[in-house]
Structure formats: C-alpha cells, structure tokens
Design a protein around this motif. Structure first.
Motif, PDB file in Angstrom:
ATOM      1  N   GLU A   7     -15.074  47.820  21.766  1.00 46.64           N
ATOM      2  CA  GLU A   7     -16.451  47.721  21.285  1.00 46.64           C
ATOM      3  C   GLU A   7     -17.214  46.621  22.013  1.00 46.64           C
ATOM      4  O   GLU A   7     -18.365  46.827  22.440  1.00 46.64           O
ATOM      5  N   GLU A   8     -16.596  45.472  22.152  1.00 46.88           N
ATOM      6  CA  GLU A   8     -17.267  44.359  22.832  1.00 46.88           C
ATOM      7  C   GLU A   8     -17.645  44.721  24.266  1.00 46.88           C
ATOM      8  O   GLU A   8     -18.771  44.458  24.712  1.00 46.88           O
ATOM      9  N   ALA A   9     -16.710  45.325  24.974  1.00 50.21           N
ATOM     10  CA  ALA A   9     -16.973  45.680  26.372  1.00 50.21           C
ATOM     11  C   ALA A   9     -18.045  46.759  26.465  1.00 50.21           C
ATOM     12  O   ALA A   9     -18.920  46.706  27.345  1.00 50.21           O
ATOM     13  N   ALA A  10     -17.996  47.737  25.566  1.00 50.12           N
ATOM     14  CA  ALA A  10     -18.984  48.818  25.605  1.00 50.12           C
ATOM     15  C   ALA A  10     -20.382  48.289  25.320  1.00 50.12           C
ATOM     16  O   ALA A  10     -21.347  48.627  26.024  1.00 50.12           O
ATOM     17  N   TRP A  15     -25.859  46.416  26.916  1.00 49.10           N
ATOM     18  CA  TRP A  15     -26.818  45.315  27.023  1.00 49.10           C
ATOM     19  C   TRP A  15     -27.241  45.103  28.478  1.00 49.10           C
ATOM     20  O   TRP A  15     -28.429  44.937  28.768  1.00 49.10           O
ATOM     21  N   ASP A  16     -26.272  45.110  29.364  1.00 49.50           N
ATOM     22  CA  ASP A  16     -26.573  44.892  30.780  1.00 49.50           C
ATOM     23  C   ASP A  16     -27.419  46.018  31.372  1.00 49.50           C
ATOM     24  O   ASP A  16     -28.097  45.818  32.391  1.00 49.50           O
ATOM     25  N   HIS A  17     -27.381  47.204  30.755  1.00 44.25           N
ATOM     26  CA  HIS A  17     -28.107  48.358  31.272  1.00 44.25           C
ATOM     27  C   HIS A  17     -29.229  48.802  30.332  1.00 44.25           C
ATOM     28  O   HIS A  17     -29.688  49.933  30.411  1.00 44.25           O
ATOM     29  N   VAL A 256     -13.617  48.079  33.706  1.00 45.61           N
ATOM     30  CA  VAL A 256     -13.786  46.659  33.392  1.00 45.61           C
ATOM     31  C   VAL A 256     -15.239  46.306  33.108  1.00 45.61           C
ATOM     32  O   VAL A 256     -15.525  45.304  32.459  1.00 45.61           O
ATOM     33  N   SER A 257     -16.177  47.113  33.577  1.00 46.92           N
ATOM     34  CA  SER A 257     -17.590  46.890  33.278  1.00 46.92           C
ATOM     35  C   SER A 257     -17.930  47.220  31.836  1.00 46.92           C
ATOM     36  O   SER A 257     -18.997  46.839  31.342  1.00 46.92           O
ATOM     37  N   GLY A 258     -17.029  47.945  31.159  1.00 46.66           N
ATOM     38  CA  GLY A 258     -17.275  48.393  29.790  1.00 46.66           C
ATOM     39  C   GLY A 258     -17.653  49.850  29.704  1.00 46.66           C
ATOM     40  O   GLY A 258     -17.649  50.432  28.618  1.00 46.66           O
ATOM     41  N   ALA A 259     -17.977  50.464  30.841  1.00 50.35           N
ATOM     42  CA  ALA A 259     -18.407  51.857  30.855  1.00 50.35           C
ATOM     43  C   ALA A 259     -17.226  52.800  30.692  1.00 50.35           C
ATOM     44  O   ALA A 259     -16.119  52.521  31.150  1.00 50.35           O
TER      45      ALA A 259
END
Length: 314
Positions: A7-10, A15-17, A256-259
């Motif tokens: 969840e944190e990574a996603a 947020w970054d996108h 690793v980016s969360g995607a």
C-alpha cells in the motif's frame, strides 16, 4: 507478507504521478475521451476516499490519501465542473458516479446536487439503458449523493452476474470485473461487509479462492487486486493461506517504483537506475490504485475486526 508495504509503495507512486490524473481542456469537450479524463480522476477519488475513511487520522497514509483526494477535488473546481457537465450531458451517469466518490468523503456541491435531482426525477433518467452492474452503481451513487434512488438494490442486484449465482466455471474477465464492483457497491467500497447478502457471501467464500488463483496464474494483476479487495470486503474472508500466497505474488509483481502493471509480464523489480518509469501510465495506474485499495481494506480488516490469523494475512 507485509501488505502495508504494498500500500505504501502504491500510494507513493500515485502521489508522484498525481499530475497525470489532472483534468485537461478536453474534459468538457463534446468529443472528449471520458476514459482518459474523468475515469482516472474518479478512480483516484474513490480509492483515496476509501483509504482515507478506513485509515486512522494519525496514520501518514491517511494524510497522503486525503491530500490526493483534495487534489482531485480541486481538479473539478470544487464541484463546479459537475454542474457544467450536467448542462452538457444531462442524462450521462458518469458525472454523478464520480461525484458520489467525493460526496462520500464530504466534498459536496449543492448546486450540482439540486440540478442532478431534477434530472433524476425524469422518466428518461429512470429508463436509460444500462448494464445491470452499472445500474446498481448508479443507484448507489444517487444514495451517496443525497438523491432519491431511482430503483431498489435487491431488484438491481438480481440482474447482475453475481446476483444470479452463476455456474462457477462461467467466470471470465468481464464477469470478474462485474462481480467485484457489485461487492464494492453493496459494501460501500469495502466498509460494510454485512451489506453482502448471505447467499452471495457463501458463494464467494467457496469460489473466490480458485478465481483469484486463476487470475494470478494468468498474470491479470488488476483483476487480482480487485478480487483481493473483495476478499477483504465480504463477511467471511477466504482461507488465510490462499490470501497470504496471493499477496506474495502481487508484491512480487510490484515494481520498486510502486507501480503494478494491469496484466502480463512484470519489469525487473531490482530497480535499475533507468527503470523509474517501467510502464505507460495507462497500463498501470488502475492496477496500482487497486493494489492500494485492496491493501488498505486488508489492513483495516485486521485492525478493526481483529481477525488476526482468521481471514487476512499480516
């Protein structure tokens, strides 16, 4: 398996996108592509509303989801665009469905609600042709937006794929997405498991694990995450071991980016310097949102119902 890490990574990736969810000038165009404008924004709003509602205010993820929801609300000019859409497409249901996500979180526009209420009283609105699952969603959107629902949930539910308790071997992609959204509508996006009728709950308890396994084997990550959200939304979750394995496989598919890609082979998760954008936005934004949504529901189920070792993995 640390579901929260998923969840944190996603949410970090979202947020970054976040600027990719912004509405452009084509959002009000007559030939605008709704699936590339309002649909992503509405999905962002719904997931963030659900995560915010199910996470303690002291949790940093609550703040992140709330900030993303505020960002999405600002994209609608604090609701003004819904009023404009009402005048441009009075019988389109998608503005109300998107608005309902905001309304459920307390973001409201009284002018739009008054205008939508007038349209919702017409015969034209009540007899608009819709797929059964969509009709159920519109009824729920009306209720969440403070309008009088134009139909009853039991009747609408009975016409859906899941409501008919079909032969389990008839499950396929379209049926899978239909059943997940039926459960989301019945449970207020996972926050009321008792909204699932007993016969559907028993049916899902038995057949959800093999369907989930089938989707994971086919590398259908988006639908797999939606099914994991269903697993955390029903009165009795499936076997913990099956869910533990499913979350391990979803975590392995997360870059690793969360995607997380919607489907297919995943990029190397080792995280080379040039792999910050492993997928096109349209190929991963929904599955990444669904991973955050499913993980949030799963951790909330652990916390609020105290089902440690009784239905959802740690």
């Amino acid at each position: 398996m640390n579901v929260r890490a998923v969840e944190e990574a996603a949410l970090a990736w979202v947020w970054d996108h976040r600027d990719r969810f912004a509405l452009g000038d084509d959002a009000l165009a007559a030939d605008g592509q709704v699936n590339h404008t309002w649909k992503p924004l509405g999905e962002l709003a719904q997931v963030c509303a659900a995560v915010s509602a199910g996470t303690p205010p002291s949790d940093p993820l609550h703040t992140r989801a709330s900030d993303l929801l505020d960002f999405a609300w600002q994209q609608t000019r604090r609701g003004e665009l819904f009023l404009l859409m009402q005048s441009l497409e009075p019988f389109a249901s998608y503005p109300l469905e998107v608005y309902a996500a905001f309304a459920s979180a307390g973001h409201r526009h009284t002018g739009y609600e008054a205008s939508a209420a007038v349209v919702a009283r017409t015969r034209g609105w009540r007899v608009t042709e819709q797929y059964p699952t969509r009709r159920l969603g519109v009824i729920e959107a009306e209720r969440r937006s403070g309008l009088s629902p134009h139909g009853r949930v039991p009747q609408a539910l009975g016409r859906t794929w899941l409501g008919g308790l079909p032969e389990p071997w008839t499950f396929e992609r379209a049926a899978g997405y239909a059943l997940t959204h039926v459960v989301f509508h019945l449970t207020e996006w996972g926050h009321d498991p008792q909204g699932v009728p007993a016969d559907l709950a028993d049916y899902l308890l038995h057949w959800l694990p093999p369907w989930l396994d089938t989707c994971l084997e086919a590398r259908m990550w988006d639908l797999s995450c939606e099914l994991l959200a269903v697993a955390a939304s029903v009165p009795r979750p499936p076997d913990p071991a099956a869910l533990e394995d499913a979350w391990h496989r979803v975590a392995a598919a997360q870059h690793v980016s969360g995607a997380i890609p919607e489907e297919g082979a995943v990029q190397d998760t080792a995280g080379a310097a040039g792999s910050a954008e492993p997928y096109a936005f349209t190929d991963c934004y929904h599955s990444t949102l669904m991973a955050a949504f499913a993980a949030s529901l799963t951790t909330a189920r652990l916390r609020d119902v105290n089902h440690v070792g009784q239905g959802v993995p740690r």
